[in-house]
Scaffold this active site. Structure first.
Site, short mmCIF file in Angstrom:
data_model
loop_
_atom_site.label_atom_id
_atom_site.label_comp_id
_atom_site.label_asym_id
_atom_site.label_seq_id
_atom_site.Cartn_x
_atom_site.Cartn_y
_atom_site.Cartn_z
N LYS A 128 0.85 -1.19 0.00
CA LYS A 128 0.00 0.00 0.00
C LYS A 128 0.89 1.24 0.00
O LYS A 128 1.96 1.24 0.61
CB LYS A 128 -0.89 -0.04 1.26
CG LYS A 128 -1.94 1.05 1.36
CD LYS A 128 -2.77 0.86 2.64
CE LYS A 128 -3.84 1.92 2.81
NZ LYS A 128 -4.62 1.72 4.05
N SER A 171 -9.56 1.82 3.21
CA SER A 171 -8.66 2.61 2.39
C SER A 171 -7.65 1.77 1.60
O SER A 171 -7.07 2.26 0.64
CB SER A 171 -7.87 3.57 3.27
OG SER A 171 -7.02 2.85 4.15
N SER A 193 -9.73 -0.69 7.26
CA SER A 193 -9.13 -0.41 5.96
C SER A 193 -8.51 -1.61 5.26
O SER A 193 -8.19 -1.52 4.07
CB SER A 193 -8.08 0.69 6.09
OG SER A 193 -8.69 1.94 6.13
#
Lengths: 484, 475
Positions: free
Chosen positions: B76, B151, B175
């Site tokens: 990420k 996210s 997330s």
């Protein structure tokens, strides 16, 4: 006639930031060395780069506990760190890691004007740990402010006093005592000019005898003891005059202008920062155990007040001698070592406060750079005590020569230079007879009652012996001879 | 290419020489190229991955390759990788390069994983749809009209689109688990303190955890085992030894005591199919001999507000460093210190980030602190105590991951409250610190996947993996 100024009493509380002399920063492994090229002691942690986390340097806790122990404060068991949020260009993370609700020390006190009639306890509210910000330099470049982050993250303790200080003299004495103490316990160099000791003063005035404090102003940027005193005096006067002329004191932050000798407003209460303190989630609480505190306490060097008591009560020194000796930690420790090597404490004090200090002053040296060790001074004292050298010869010749040749002992040098006193009666008697024979008419005058003439004969004996005659013995012999 | 769902299959094929690692990397790169429209990757480390593949292939052949040899993994874009860009999908860090690697990344590399790229996410990990990225929304590979969740939407989509075997995400309030549910993959939020946060760009420090998104429980266990454990750079990281998760998942099945909250299942807004699936799962577990009982947890209405009060407070402070002074975006219109702050931050941050900074600043302000932040802390303590109490009686808590399946791109972006309620079932694990996993067991009649969630005791990942591994998942 009393002036308006006599109607008021000042109330002063001080916040002292002391930079801790740890090798690395409070929450990063960067060096804390002072005076290196700007922005070299800056790891990603100091720079506040994304993804970095603080890591507590345990020395910081130890130093804070040292200070807390030295001022007899309570040491907090569970220590939380907190964030103090504000924006400034020299604050890379946008917050300072500090302590808010759980300062590492609470309570404790400093005694000002100790051992005098003005002796007074100033209580300490709290001592907490925090990290320093970087340094903004506004005067290096005509168009830009330059930022040096070497100082960012350097550990500090903030020492907050109760508002019990009543004059600039007391403030001066309080800061001087703190500075002495932090130097004694080796946590801070106490240098105000370089900013390792920084003082903010909260100052208000109230009518004498009142129990309600007036509105306070906080004064910053006083970078010497003398300036603290000047700023406080100015501020007290300013506030009294303001009130007397019908005005009111505003709660505000002011700065001291050392050139003009005045304080001026930096920001009003409305403009005061809301620091939005909250617990620092990146650090675990630190638990300070009792046995840890005991260990730190035991590792403390003797403190100035302890030494004072020892010097006056155990050694019988005068208050004056003791006070001068403890003023400087290293001199006190030198002396403390010296008295292990001689029993003539008074002589030891005289040597330290006399010849040694003169030498240091003349050569602008600190005792840590003094070529002689306590044992050298002890040797000189012993030679004098044993009547092997006169006091004046020791002071004028032996001491300076020993400084040049610290690898030798005092006795070796005295021997080599033929300074050892002649207490041998025969040799001395010869000088005495020679001296008396030189002035037959003075002998008559002496016998007729002009006893002061003994000085003339003594001078002659000392001259003949090249200063090596034991004056006591010579005196005795001259007197005997003259009165035969 | 052959679709692999776990590393052991890849390692077997590498051993049997049915594939080579350079070939595998090429295949994944091809998939990345073919799914470019999904906007999953912000940057593909293709050349680097290829040369790493050569290097590790040789290690495999000489028998000294690390545990993760053969694993191609994405990270990420809020996880630092030395000398690589890391932007948190924000304009304010658009061209920022990290000077160091996150501990999790270091540990992956040490075991010969290949990092293939950095994935899109919501800006500073704030969002539940991956629409809050400065670099554009990510599309759900299952149906590109839909969001992948957030996210860690890019990371979930990367795994779902078979552009890599696994991905690292971060989970502050769901997330990892919510996008895992939306994309049909496995997502784990480990116990707070299990994995070092060193090198994870902070959103809310006392909530954030790095975790894996995978196609199998086995890989989730393996990755967690590699990256977990104490770290001198993160003092909030636990020094507890890391269990052998991969060993525990292969142990014979135990019978567990499991609970679920009636209030959660009856929550208004929970999709009926998800509810039904959960009830069926419960029946199945009972049939397998587990004990499953309901318990009371009357605090569901408090979890989202508490979460937003506390996380925004921490975020407002964590994001103060992006000020245009020392690194990152500086507004070209700035002319003094204040305008540098105001313009750089106004232009550099997106709306959702600004909204949370303002909320957080507000709840910490003098006069409001007690009413919001301090109260939030108290509620958090109660939630933690209650959750721990329940977990002292039960091995696991079973609950939905999300109230519904993925929604359409653009559908909820103007309704932050509705968006915040996406987290209703996931924030409890972050508020209390316990581990939670989302398993892709459900398939909705709308064609979209959804997950069920299992929470366990602090640091009981071994049990969690072992139990999770008994589920049939359709990743």
């Amino acid at each position: 006639m009393s002036s308006i100024y006599d109607k008021y009493e000042a109330v002063i509380g001080l916040e002292i930031h002391a930079q801790l002399q740890t090798k690395s920063k409070a929450f990063a492994a960067d060096s804390t060395e002072f005076g290196v090229t700007p922005n070299t002691n800056v790891s990603p942690i100091t720079l506040g780069h994304p993804g970095t986390l603080p890591r507590l340097n345990e020395k910081v806790v130890e130093y804070a506990v040292r200070l807390g122990s030295a001022v007899k404060a309570n040491i907090t068991y569970e220590n939380q760190f907190a964030r103090k949020n504000y924006f400034y260009a020299d604050l890379p993370k946008g917050y300072q890691i500090t302590q808010d609700k759980t300062p590492i020390c609470t309570g404790g006190y400093i005694t000002i004007f100790p051992h005098t009639d003005n002796e007074k306890k100033i209580n300490i509210t709290r001592i907490h740990i925090e990290e320093d910000a970087g340094k903004s330099m506004h005067d290096q470049d005509p168009f830009n402010t330059l930022i040096d982050l070497n100082r960012a993250g350097v550990p500090l303790v903030e020492i907050v006093s109760e508002p019990e200080i009543r004059s600039s003299e007391e403030a001066y004495a309080y800061i001087a005592e703190i500075r002495k103490l932090v130097r004694y316990i080796g946590i801070c160099d106490g240098n105000m000019e370089e900013g390792s000791l920084r003082v903010d003063a909260n100052i208000s005035v109230m009518p004498k005898g009142s129990k309600t404090f007036g509105t306070r102003a906080e004064v910053k940027n006083m970078n010497s003891l003398r300036n603290v005193q000047r700023a406080i005096d100015f501020e007290i006067k300013r506030q009294i005059e303001l009130i007397e002329s019908g005005g009111t004191v505003e709660q505000e932050t002011r700065s001291f202008d050392a050139v003009k000798g005045i304080t001026f407003s930096l920001r009003s209460k409305e403009m005061a920062h809301d620091y939005r303190y909250f617990p620092e989630p990146d650090l675990q609480p630190v638990f300070v155990e009792q046995d840890y505190i005991a260990k730190v306490k035991n590792s403390l060097p003797p403190l100035p007040n302890e030494l004072y008591t020892k010097f006056t009560q155990e050694l019988g020194l005068s208050d004056y001698d003791a006070s001068i000796i403890i003023e400087d930690k290293d001199i006190a420790l030198f002396f403390n070592e010296l008295i292990e090597l001689t029993n003539n404490f008074k002589a030891a004090a005289n040597w330290i406060n006399g010849a040694v200090k003169s030498f240091l002053n003349e050569n602008a040296l600190h005792i840590t750079d003094f070529p002689l060790q306590p044992k050298h001074i002890a040797q000189i004292i012993t030679l004098i005590e044993e009547n092997k050298i006169s006091n004046s010869l020791a002071n004028q010749k032996l001491f300076p020569t020993l400084i040049e040749n610290p690898e030798k002992t005092a006795e070796e040098l005295a021997q080599e230079n033929n300074w050892l006193q002649e207490s041998d009666d025969d040799a001395l008697l010869q000088y005495v007879e020679e001296a008396i024979a030189k002035y037959p008419e003075k002998v008559e005058e002496y016998k007729n009652g002009k006893k002061g003439l003994i000085g003339l004969f003594m001078g002659e004996v000392m001259k003949l012996s090249k200063g090596k005659a034991d004056p006591k013995l010579a005196n005795k012999l001259v007197r005997e001879k003259l009165e035969q | 290419m052959k679709k692999y769902s776990k590393l052991t299959d890849i390692q077997n094929d590498l051993k049997n020489k049915t594939i080579t690692l350079p070939q595998l990397v090429e295949d994944y790169l091809k998939n990345i190229d073919q799914t470019k429209d999904f906007n999953i990757f912000l940057e593909v480390f293709d050349e680097e991955a290829k040369s790493k593949a050569q290097e590790i292939q040789q290690k495999i052949e000489s028998g000294n390759a690390g545990k993760l040899a053969g694993m191609v993994i994405a990270i990420k874009d809020n996880i630092c990788y030395k000398n690589h860009k890391v932007s948190a999908s924000s304009k304010i860090l658009e061209n920022f390069e990290s000077l160091f690697s996150a501990t999790a990344v270091e540990r992956l590399l040490k075991e010969d994983a290949i990092i293939i790229g950095r994935t899109n996410c919501d800006e500073f990990a704030m969002g539940s749809s991956n629409e809050n990225s400065y670099f554009g929304a990510v599309k759900n590979p299952v149906n590109p009209e839909y969001v992948p969740g957030g996210s860690s939407g890019g990371s979930a989509a990367a795994v779902a689109a078979n552009t890599c075997l696994a991905a690292l995400g971060s989970d502050t309030g769901g997330s990892i688990r919510q996008p895992a549910s939306f994309c049909g993959v496995v997502g784990l939020k480990p116990t707070y303190g299990r994995i070092s946060r060193h090198g994870l760009i902070a959103y809310a420090s006392s909530f954030d955890q790095i975790g894996p998104l995978t196609q199998s429980v086995e890989d989730a266990a393996l990755i967690t085992q590699v990256i977990a454990g104490m770290d001198e750079y993160d003092t909030t990281c636990s020094s507890k030894p890391v269990d052998n998760y991969t060993e525990s998942i292969n142990k014979p099945e135990k019978k567990y005591k499991i609970t679920y909250f009636k209030s959660y299942i009856e929550k208004e807004g929970l999709d009926p199919e998800i509810k039904e699936h959960l009830l069926n799962t419960i029946e199945n577990l009972k049939a397998q001999g587990h004990i499953v009982e309901t318990s009371d947890f009357p605090y569901l209405d408090y979890v989202v507000p508490t979460y937003y009060v506390l996380t925004t407070a921490e975020a407002s402070s964590n994001l103060a460093r992006y000020d245009g002074i020392h690194f990152g975006y500086r507004s070209p219109n700035a002319h003094d210190l204040e305008s540098t702050y105001v313009l750089s931050r106004s232009e550099g941050f997106g709306d959702e980030v600004k909204r949370r900074i303002m909320l957080g600043t507000y709840v910490l302000s003098a006069g409001y602190y007690d009413a919001y932040y301090a109260k939030g802390q108290k509620v958090r303590r109660i939630l933690k105590q209650e959750t721990e109490r329940i977990l002292s009686e039960y091995d696991f808590i079973l609950l939905p991951t999300t109230p519904g399946t993925a929604f359409k791109i653009g559908e909820q972006i103007d309704d932050p409250i509705k968006m915040y309620l996406e987290d209703i079932f996931t924030v409890q694990a972050n508020l209390t610190g316990v581990p939670a996993i989302s398993l892709p067991t459900g398939k909705h009649s709308n064609g979209l996947p959804f997950g069920i969630q299992i929470m366990s005791k602090h640091f009981a990942e071994n049990e969690l993996f072992a139990f999770a591994n008994t589920f049939n998942i359709n990743a």
